[in-house]
Write a protein that holds these residues in place. Structure first.
Motif, PDB file in Angstrom:
ATOM      1  N   THR A  58     -14.058 -20.185 -33.061  1.00  0.00           N
ATOM      2  CA  THR A  58     -13.953 -21.573 -32.636  1.00  0.00           C
ATOM      3  C   THR A  58     -15.177 -21.938 -31.803  1.00  0.00           C
ATOM      4  O   THR A  58     -15.476 -21.221 -30.840  1.00  0.00           O
ATOM      5  N   PRO A  59     -15.892 -23.016 -32.152  1.00  0.00           N
ATOM      6  CA  PRO A  59     -15.743 -23.786 -33.385  1.00  0.00           C
ATOM      7  C   PRO A  59     -16.309 -23.018 -34.571  1.00  0.00           C
ATOM      8  O   PRO A  59     -17.042 -22.044 -34.371  1.00  0.00           O
ATOM      9  N   ASN A  60     -15.996 -23.459 -35.769  1.00  0.00           N
ATOM     10  CA  ASN A  60     -16.495 -22.769 -36.949  1.00  0.00           C
ATOM     11  C   ASN A  60     -17.672 -23.505 -37.581  1.00  0.00           C
ATOM     12  O   ASN A  60     -18.036 -23.264 -38.724  1.00  0.00           O
ATOM     13  N   GLN A  61     -18.266 -24.424 -36.806  1.00  0.00           N
ATOM     14  CA  GLN A  61     -19.451 -25.128 -37.288  1.00  0.00           C
ATOM     15  C   GLN A  61     -20.345 -25.466 -36.095  1.00  0.00           C
ATOM     16  O   GLN A  61     -19.892 -25.548 -34.957  1.00  0.00           O
ATOM     17  N   LEU A 101     -22.016 -22.385 -28.654  1.00  0.00           N
ATOM     18  CA  LEU A 101     -21.211 -21.303 -28.062  1.00  0.00           C
ATOM     19  C   LEU A 101     -19.909 -21.189 -28.855  1.00  0.00           C
ATOM     20  O   LEU A 101     -19.150 -22.147 -28.948  1.00  0.00           O
ATOM     21  N   VAL A 102     -19.670 -20.013 -29.437  1.00  0.00           N
ATOM     22  CA  VAL A 102     -18.462 -19.806 -30.231  1.00  0.00           C
ATOM     23  C   VAL A 102     -17.610 -18.715 -29.591  1.00  0.00           C
ATOM     24  O   VAL A 102     -18.121 -17.805 -28.933  1.00  0.00           O
ATOM     25  N   THR A 103     -16.321 -18.843 -29.790  1.00  0.00           N
ATOM     26  CA  THR A 103     -15.365 -17.831 -29.339  1.00  0.00           C
ATOM     27  C   THR A 103     -14.801 -17.125 -30.558  1.00  0.00           C
ATOM     28  O   THR A 103     -14.338 -17.773 -31.506  1.00  0.00           O
ATOM     29  N   ILE A 104     -14.860 -15.803 -30.551  1.00  0.00           N
ATOM     30  CA  ILE A 104     -14.400 -14.991 -31.673  1.00  0.00           C
ATOM     31  C   ILE A 104     -13.154 -14.231 -31.232  1.00  0.00           C
ATOM     32  O   ILE A 104     -13.180 -13.499 -30.235  1.00  0.00           O
ATOM     33  N   ASN A 105     -12.068 -14.428 -31.947  1.00  0.00           N
ATOM     34  CA  ASN A 105     -10.813 -13.747 -31.629  1.00  0.00           C
ATOM     35  C   ASN A 105     -10.496 -12.718 -32.706  1.00  0.00           C
ATOM     36  O   ASN A 105     -10.715 -12.961 -33.902  1.00  0.00           O
ATOM     37  N   GLY A 106      -9.990 -11.578 -32.298  1.00  0.00           N
ATOM     38  CA  GLY A 106      -9.645 -10.547 -33.261  1.00  0.00           C
ATOM     39  C   GLY A 106      -8.965  -9.376 -32.571  1.00  0.00           C
ATOM     40  O   GLY A 106      -8.264  -9.557 -31.576  1.00  0.00           O
ATOM     41  N   SER A 107      -9.199  -8.197 -33.079  1.00  0.00           N
ATOM     42  CA  SER A 107      -8.617  -6.992 -32.481  1.00  0.00           C
ATOM     43  C   SER A 107      -9.663  -5.880 -32.462  1.00  0.00           C
ATOM     44  O   SER A 107     -10.617  -5.899 -33.253  1.00  0.00           O
ATOM     45  N   GLN A 128     -18.388  -9.850 -23.774  1.00  0.00           N
ATOM     46  CA  GLN A 128     -17.071  -9.237 -24.019  1.00  0.00           C
ATOM     47  C   GLN A 128     -16.065  -9.853 -23.042  1.00  0.00           C
ATOM     48  O   GLN A 128     -16.151  -9.676 -21.836  1.00  0.00           O
ATOM     49  N   VAL A 129     -15.118 -10.621 -23.575  1.00  0.00           N
ATOM     50  CA  VAL A 129     -14.097 -11.241 -22.735  1.00  0.00           C
ATOM     51  C   VAL A 129     -12.909 -10.308 -22.580  1.00  0.00           C
ATOM     52  O   VAL A 129     -12.386 -10.112 -21.483  1.00  0.00           O
ATOM     53  N   SER A 130     -12.485  -9.748 -23.707  1.00  0.00           N
ATOM     54  CA  SER A 130     -11.366  -8.804 -23.698  1.00  0.00           C
ATOM     55  C   SER A 130     -11.417  -7.995 -24.983  1.00  0.00           C
ATOM     56  O   SER A 130     -12.331  -8.167 -25.809  1.00  0.00           O
ATOM     57  N   ALA A 131     -10.413  -7.164 -25.173  1.00  0.00           N
ATOM     58  CA  ALA A 131     -10.367  -6.363 -26.400  1.00  0.00           C
ATOM     59  C   ALA A 131     -10.103  -7.238 -27.622  1.00  0.00           C
ATOM     60  O   ALA A 131     -10.283  -6.788 -28.760  1.00  0.00           O
ATOM     61  N   SER A 132      -9.695  -8.470 -27.391  1.00  0.00           N
ATOM     62  CA  SER A 132      -9.379  -9.351 -28.514  1.00  0.00           C
ATOM     63  C   SER A 132     -10.265 -10.588 -28.560  1.00  0.00           C
ATOM     64  O   SER A 132     -10.052 -11.476 -29.386  1.00  0.00           O
ATOM     65  N   GLN A 133     -11.267 -10.661 -27.677  1.00  0.00           N
ATOM     66  CA  GLN A 133     -12.088 -11.882 -27.650  1.00  0.00           C
ATOM     67  C   GLN A 133     -13.525 -11.589 -27.214  1.00  0.00           C
ATOM     68  O   GLN A 133     -13.766 -10.841 -26.281  1.00  0.00           O
ATOM     69  N   ALA A 186     -20.221 -15.775 -28.110  1.00  0.00           N
ATOM     70  CA  ALA A 186     -21.621 -15.599 -28.476  1.00  0.00           C
ATOM     71  C   ALA A 186     -22.229 -16.964 -28.762  1.00  0.00           C
ATOM     72  O   ALA A 186     -21.513 -17.939 -29.024  1.00  0.00           O
ATOM     73  N   VAL A 187     -23.556 -17.029 -28.720  1.00  0.00           N
ATOM     74  CA  VAL A 187     -24.278 -18.273 -29.014  1.00  0.00           C
ATOM     75  C   VAL A 187     -24.974 -18.119 -30.355  1.00  0.00           C
ATOM     76  O   VAL A 187     -25.710 -17.150 -30.580  1.00  0.00           O
ATOM     77  N   SER A 188     -24.728 -19.084 -31.236  1.00  0.00           N
ATOM     78  CA  SER A 188     -25.250 -18.991 -32.596  1.00  0.00           C
ATOM     79  C   SER A 188     -26.768 -19.106 -32.636  1.00  0.00           C
ATOM     80  O   SER A 188     -27.368 -19.860 -31.874  1.00  0.00           O
ATOM     81  N   PRO A 189     -27.406 -18.381 -33.553  1.00  0.00           N
ATOM     82  CA  PRO A 189     -28.842 -18.566 -33.794  1.00  0.00           C
ATOM     83  C   PRO A 189     -29.027 -19.762 -34.735  1.00  0.00           C
ATOM     84  O   PRO A 189     -28.052 -20.348 -35.215  1.00  0.00           O
ATOM     85  N   SER A 190     -30.265 -20.124 -35.012  1.00  0.00           N
ATOM     86  CA  SER A 190     -30.513 -21.195 -35.976  1.00  0.00           C
ATOM     87  C   SER A 190     -30.143 -20.721 -37.378  1.00  0.00           C
ATOM     88  O   SER A 190     -30.102 -19.508 -37.656  1.00  0.00           O
ATOM     89  N   GLY A 191     -29.858 -21.672 -38.263  1.00  0.00           N
ATOM     90  CA  GLY A 191     -29.501 -21.308 -39.625  1.00  0.00           C
ATOM     91  C   GLY A 191     -29.195 -22.526 -40.472  1.00  0.00           C
ATOM     92  O   GLY A 191     -29.274 -23.663 -39.993  1.00  0.00           O
ATOM     93  N   THR A 192     -28.859 -22.285 -41.714  1.00  0.00           N
ATOM     94  CA  THR A 192     -28.505 -23.366 -42.636  1.00  0.00           C
ATOM     95  C   THR A 192     -27.357 -22.922 -43.516  1.00  0.00           C
ATOM     96  O   THR A 192     -27.126 -21.729 -43.718  1.00  0.00           O
ATOM     97  N   GLY A 193     -26.646 -23.907 -44.041  1.00  0.00           N
ATOM     98  CA  GLY A 193     -25.577 -23.614 -44.983  1.00  0.00           C
ATOM     99  C   GLY A 193     -24.399 -22.912 -44.336  1.00  0.00           C
ATOM    100  O   GLY A 193     -24.088 -23.109 -43.168  1.00  0.00           O
TER     101      GLY A 193
END
Length: 248
Positions: free
Chosen positions: A4-7, A15-21, A41-46, A49-56
């Protein structure tokens, strides 16, 4: 592994937040083949990160000592391009709704008028509608649109004060019209119409406090004089008197 966000902007910096395990001891986050910056590193599940430049569309992956995750799509969005405002001026009090046209507007989150932001309604990728916020002083301000792809400037909107009528000279003339009249007041430089008893009169703007108009034909008796600009109208009730020609 939702993110989040995914765009975000093609220029990077989102700045994106990645959730998982099992995200402990994350060593890297990549957007496609490019590494992200400011990985935290926020936690074991989160992880953030800040996105680099890119396209598509690219796959976002997280790498830990245990391996690399499956990719989750991230969509790069270009900065918006604004081509026009449907209305370029309006009342200082705001409240009027205008249309903004351009491209890349589907992810718009805010529109700024001279630093005062408001939320738009997205019609489609090429059009927004927005209610203009109140201004602080009359005059032009810059308009900018912020989307997932960034912020774009370049358009101007002018706040206008309500007109006021002070004096009208002369105050009478023949019913046949054709009387040259000087109207004084305030905020007259943006005048778009002058009427005598509801009939439009030709006019010229002298400056912000003075108009010159020529009376149209009218009916004998007092006539209201109305001056209108994009903000409002002001009426001088019965301020001009039409005088009938003598008959024998």
């Amino acid at each position: 592994m939702p993110i989040t966000p995914n765009q975000g902007s093609t220029g990077g910096g989102t700045l994106v937040t990645i959730n998982g395990s099992n995200l402990d001891n994350t060593t890297s986050v990549k957007f496609g083949t490019k590494p992200a910056t400011n990985v935290t590193q926020v936690s074991a599940s989160q992880v953030t990160a800040v996105s680099p430049s890119g396209t598509g569309t690219v796959g976002v992956t997280v790498t830990t000592p245990g391996g690399t995750s499956n990719p989750v799509p991230f969509f790069y969005v270009g900065a918006p391009f604004k081509s026009s405002l449907g209305t370029t001026s309006g009342p200082l009090a705001g409240g009027n709704t205008i249309t903004l046209s351009g491209t890349g507007l589907s992810t718009a989150t805010s529109v700024s008028f001279g630093g005062v932001t408001t939320s738009p309604t997205v019609v489609n990728d090429t059009q927004l509608t927005v209610t203009v916020p109140a201004g602080t002083v009359a005059g032009p301000v810059g308009v900018s649109v912020t989307t997932a792809g960034g912020t774009n400037n370049g358009l101007s909107y002018t706040y206008i004060d309500d007109p006021t009528i002070g004096t009208i000279t002369p105050t009478s003339g023949p019913t046949s019209g054709g009387t040259a009249v000087t109207i004084t007041g305030t905020n007259l430089d943006s005048t778009d119409s002058v009427t005598f008893d509801g009939t439009a009169a030709p006019f010229s703007v002298i400056n912000s406090t003075t108009l010159s108009a020529v009376t149209p034909p009218g009916t004998a008796g007092p006539a209201d004089v109305v001056v209108t600009n994009p903000a409002a109208s002001d009426t001088a009730v019965g301020a001009f008197t039409y005088v009938a020609s003598p008959g024998i």
